[in-house]
Design an enzyme around this catalytic site. Structure first.
Site, PDB file in Angstrom:
ATOM      1  CB  SER A 263      -8.921 -16.782  11.204  1.00 61.24           C
ATOM      2  OG  SER A 263      -9.137 -17.500  12.417  1.00 61.24           O
TER       3      SER A 263
ATOM      4  CE1 TYR B  88      -7.490 -12.466  13.949  1.00 60.01           C
ATOM      5  CE2 TYR B  88      -8.825 -14.394  14.453  1.00 60.01           C
ATOM      6  CZ  TYR B  88      -7.710 -13.833  13.855  1.00 60.01           C
ATOM      7  OH  TYR B  88      -6.839 -14.640  13.168  1.00 60.01           O
TER       8      TYR B  88
END
Length: 261
Positions: free
Chosen positions: A140, A153
């Site tokens: 990501s 995250y």
């Protein structure tokens, strides 16, 4: 890529399902891994054909990873490609240091970072002899820039980026290891959370902020994944490809980390 064999974790929905469809069009036989989305995974296997199978495995468990690799070898006799797509998050404001606890970090790391390592380890013996072995990890932009849905995250995806480079070095020349780093991706998860109108409004808002003027969907990420798996990309390993319609070009202009990617 004709008759090659791929395992796609989290392959029943979202980006994973788009990867399966694109690989199947190239003649790749797919093992569609799922944890709970059985109906979607089995429907997708029937849809794409090419002998695709759906296999349940909770890949946070190492034994399940080894069993999943074994199921692929039992079904097709080989493994050529692995797409580590499954992941999770917990939404938490980056500035609220009490919004996450140790268990949140452990839970997110187990699926986003440890499971991909376990899957690569489980598949590597079968992948080494095929001559076209390739792994793509779905990271990501949060792991590159420290933004996204939560600190945990972002940290887990940052670790995945580093691991991609470590294993690219360790597994060369038999297996290439690369990653894609998506920004916002308009999957069904957002639509279920926001409703049809809210999802459309979010896509419109995201598109207005990207240099390319689009809000990426699953196919926009699946395309680069398949490109990195293709043996024509044999000179590419250890790379992290940002797939965010150019949004990263503006990262750093605002102090507050975004939560939409």
């Amino acid at each position: 890529m004709q008759d090659a064999v791929a395992i796609v974790t989290g392959g029943g929905t979202g980006i994973g399902a788009s990867v399966v469809r694109k690989l199947a069009k190239r003649g790749v036989r797919c093992v569609i891994n799922y944890a709970s989305s059985r109906d979607e995974a089995e429907a997708l296997a029937a849809e794409v054909g090419t002998g695709a199978i759906a296999v349940q495995a909770d890949i946070v468990e190492d034994a399940a990873c080894r069993a999943l690799a074994g199921a692929a070898v039992d079904a097709f006799g080989r493994i050529d490609f692995l797409v580590n797509n499954a992941g999770r998050t917990k939404f938490a404001d980056h500035e609220d240091l009490d919004a996450l606890d140790a268990e949140d970090f452990v839970d997110i790391y187990r699926l986003n970072t440890i499971a991909p390592f376990q899957m690569i380890r489980a598949c590597a013996p079968a992948m080494r002899g095929g001559g076209i072995g390739a792994v793509v990890n779905v990271a990501s932009v949060a792991g590159v820039f420290g933004n996204g849905s939560s600190v945990a995250y972002a940290a887990s995806k940052g670790a995945l980026v580093t691991m991609t480079r470590s294993l690219a070095r360790a597994l060369a020349p038999a297996i290439r290891v690369n990653a894609v780093a998506p920004g916002y991706v308009g999957t069904g998860w957002f639509e279920k959370r926001l409703g049809e109108e809210g999802f459309a409004a979010l896509n419109e808002r995201i598109a207005s902020k990207t240099p390319m003027g689009i809000a990426a969907g699953p196919d926009d990420v699946a395309g680069p994944i398949v490109q990195l798996l293709d043996p024509d990309a044999r000179a590419i390993t250890g790379e992290v490809m940002l797939v965010d319609a150019g949004a990263h070009l503006d990262v750093g202009l605002s102090r507050r980390p975004g939560r939409e990617i």
